[in-house]
Design a protein around this motif. Structure first.
Motif, PDB file in Angstrom:
ATOM      1  N   LYS A 277       0.837  -1.194   0.000  1.00  0.00           N
ATOM      2  CA  LYS A 277       0.000   0.000   0.000  1.00  0.00           C
ATOM      3  C   LYS A 277       0.874   1.247   0.000  1.00  0.00           C
ATOM      4  CE  LYS A 277      -3.806  -2.269   2.433  1.00  0.00           C
ATOM      5  NZ  LYS A 277      -4.694  -2.256   3.623  1.00  0.00           N
ATOM      6  N   ARG A 278       0.674   2.039  -1.011  1.00  0.00           N
ATOM      7  CA  ARG A 278       1.386   3.308  -1.153  1.00  0.00           C
ATOM      8  C   ARG A 278       0.405   4.428  -0.848  1.00  0.00           C
ATOM      9  NH1 ARG A 278       3.190   7.596  -1.254  1.00  0.00           N
ATOM     10  NH2 ARG A 278       4.478   8.655  -2.814  1.00  0.00           N
ATOM     11  N   ARG A 279       0.730   5.277   0.118  1.00  0.00           N
ATOM     12  CA  ARG A 279      -0.158   6.363   0.498  1.00  0.00           C
ATOM     13  C   ARG A 279       0.652   7.650   0.630  1.00  0.00           C
ATOM     14  NH1 ARG A 279      -3.002   2.978  -0.831  1.00  0.00           N
ATOM     15  NH2 ARG A 279      -4.873   2.099   0.188  1.00  0.00           N
ATOM     16  N   GLY A 280       0.065   8.749   0.224  1.00  0.00           N
ATOM     17  CA  GLY A 280       0.739  10.036   0.352  1.00  0.00           C
ATOM     18  C   GLY A 280      -0.178  11.171  -0.042  1.00  0.00           C
ATOM     19  N   GLY A 281       0.089  12.331   0.499  1.00  0.00           N
ATOM     20  CA  GLY A 281      -0.700  13.512   0.179  1.00  0.00           C
ATOM     21  C   GLY A 281      -0.127  14.733   0.877  1.00  0.00           C
ATOM     22  N   THR A 282      -0.596  15.891   0.441  1.00  0.00           N
ATOM     23  CA  THR A 282      -0.152  17.163   1.003  1.00  0.00           C
ATOM     24  C   THR A 282      -1.368  17.918   1.492  1.00  0.00           C
ATOM     25  OG1 THR A 282       1.669  17.211  -0.575  1.00  0.00           O
ATOM     26  CG2 THR A 282       1.145  19.279   0.547  1.00  0.00           C
ATOM     27  N   GLU A 283      -1.206  18.613   2.611  1.00  0.00           N
ATOM     28  CA  GLU A 283      -2.354  19.257   3.229  1.00  0.00           C
ATOM     29  C   GLU A 283      -1.942  20.595   3.831  1.00  0.00           C
ATOM     30  OE1 GLU A 283      -5.752  17.928   6.492  1.00  0.00           O
ATOM     31  OE2 GLU A 283      -4.689  16.421   5.290  1.00  0.00           O
ATOM     32  N   LEU A 284      -2.862  21.560   3.739  1.00  0.00           N
ATOM     33  CA  LEU A 284      -2.695  22.840   4.422  1.00  0.00           C
ATOM     34  C   LEU A 284      -3.290  22.702   5.813  1.00  0.00           C
ATOM     35  CD1 LEU A 284      -1.903  25.845   4.425  1.00  0.00           C
ATOM     36  CD2 LEU A 284      -4.187  26.342   3.512  1.00  0.00           C
TER      37      LEU A 284
END
Length: 481
Positions: A277-284
């Motif tokens: 499982k590959r997970r990633g993201g960017t958040e303010l």
């Protein structure tokens, strides 16, 4: 009778003199009326030109705010992208280092490719073998280079932000735009009366009542600077812009395969699947921090202890991880609610192993200018008026510079100028409207371009200082200031 006719000679001349005097008087009034009408028409046309010029300056000021706000948003998007790249670079480095430990069979192509075909997929197996055999050092170096290069972008981004904010502050400084508008209006008036006397821009009622031109901003009351907790609207726009890049918003994939026999026979019997499982993201986070996280974990089923225990245990094995923040040094935000593409919730061990670093040169979301009235049910319009005055002594009438004025015997009928001046008033409106996509196309909907574009007649694009579509028009009816 002959002698009587001689005494009647010359009587018509007396009548003719009176007729001639009446004609001269009518001619005088006709001349004066024509001159007054010409002067008034010219003054009204000049007032319209002055009002339109003032409106153009105000519309340009609002459009400048819109362009500068969009530039500030673009800076935030760039920060979000650089944070994402830095996190990705760290993930790539740790992924290359940990791959052989988590998948020792990747070292042998005779084992790696068939195992990959059964357990995951062929491409992953080829990548696994190529990475462990030839590319570990190069991939690690590439990941570190990406992280270093992304960090270097923050300094010019902050410099650009400061320059934009300084230009906005200058535009909204007390008296700056007001004095510039007055100068332009007076110049337009002077150009219209070049060589024909003087005209004065006597009033500009874009100012609040009782305010002097040197004490306030011409846009005062129509725009407001939003700072601190009031930056929520800017945050919404920045997130929408940043998340239009799919790489910033979410970097996820999952690969699954059945547990292979003869290993973990209990899980094979229960038809369980291993997965990567590959997970990633960017958040303010709140209003002053961009955070990115990337993780990859192998989730494997193993037999429960004991022959009679049919349970399958699922265990996370971290493969790659990276994390990056951009925030002011004194502001460490509460990140407990951050989703980050599902990384903390899906791969908790890998998320915990990610070492968080912060770029403290970043100063958070900037303050910005927007309309004071953000009510979406009202269409924002800024109205203003100008008043032009021209001294009676400067007009080409009997009270001014005409030849009659210098002949006292002829100039016995004076004009009645109120307070000795001629006055004209004009008004303008600065309004928001997106231009037609196709000029002169009635199907575009002249009254509602946004509705025509979206195909929804009940929707209207409301003015804001994030879209540069501010225009100017003259008012149809203007009351005296």
């Amino acid at each position: 009778m002959h002698r009587g006719s001689q005494f009647q000679r010359g009587q018509a001349l007396i009548y003719g003199i009176f007729v001639l005097m009446g004609g001269l008087t009518a001619l005088f009034f006709l001349f004066n009326t024509g001159q007054l009408s010409s002067e008034k028409t010219k003054l009204v046309n000049t007032a319209d030109a002055v009002a339109y010029s003032a409106g153009v300056m105000q519309a340009r000021a609002l459009n400048f705010d819109a362009y500068s706000n969009r530039a500030l948003v673009a800076n935030e998007v760039l920060v979000a992208q650089m944070v994402s790249l830095s996190s990705w670079g760290q993930y790539v480095s740790t992924h290359a280092d940990n791959l052989t430990r988590e998948f020792p069979d990747c070292r042998n192509p005779v084992i790696a490719i068939p195992a990959a075909l059964y357990n995951y997929d062929l491409l992953y197996g080829i990548f696994c073998f190529a990475t462990t055999s030839f590319g570990v050092g190069a991939i690690d170096l590439a990941g570190r280079t990406v992280t270093t290069g992304a960090a270097a972008v923050i300094i010019p981004v902050e410099a650009s932000k400061r320059a934009i904010l300084s230009s906005q502050a200058l535009l909204h400084a007390p008296a700056y735009l007001q004095n510039a508008s007055l100068r332009v209006m007076q110049e337009v008036a002077d150009r219209n009366y070049a060589g024909d006397g003087a005209v004065t821009v006597a009033a500009f009622t874009g100012l609040p009542s009782g305010a002097s031109p040197a004490a306030t901003d011409v846009l005062n009351g129509f725009t407001t600077q939003y700072a601190d907790a009031a930056r929520l609207r800017f945050a919404e726009v920045a997130k929408l812009a940043a998340y239009s890049d799919d790489f910033v918003r979410e970097r996820n994939w999952t690969s699954e395969a059945l547990v292979s026999p003869p290993h973990e026979w209990k899980c094979v019997w229960r038809n369980k699947k291993n997965s990567v499982k590959r997970r990633g993201g960017t958040e303010l986070i709140n209003l002053d921090e961009w955070k990115a996280e990337d993780t990859e974990s192998s989730w494997r089923f193993t037999n429960g202890g004991g022959l009679l225990n049919t349970r399958c245990n699922l265990t996370e094995h971290p493969i790659g991880y990276g994390e990056q923040q951009a925030r002011p040094s004194e502001m460490d935000q509460d990140e407990s609610g951050a989703q980050l593409g599902g990384s903390p919730g899906t791969n908790p061990r890998a998320s915990g192993a990610a070492s968080s670093s912060a770029w403290t040169a970043y100063t958070g979301l900037p303050s910005f200018y927007d309309l004071s009235d953000l009510d979406p049910t009202r269409n924002p319009v800024m109205q203003f008026r100008v008043r032009l005055t021209r001294s009676a002594a400067g007009t080409r009438t009997s009270a001014g510079t005409s030849a009659i004025a210098s002949t006292p015997r002829l100039n016995n009928f004076q004009n009645n100028f109120a307070d000795g001046v001629m006055t004209a008033v004009a008004g303008g409106e600065v309004f928001f409207e997106r231009p037609l996509t196709v000029p002169n196309d009635p199907s575009q909907g002249n009254d509602n371009q946004y509705a025509a574009k979206t195909g929804s007649p009940d929707r209207r694009e409301i003015g804001s200082l994030f879209n540069p579509y501010w225009q100017v028009r003259l008012m149809q009816k203007v009351s005296p200031p």
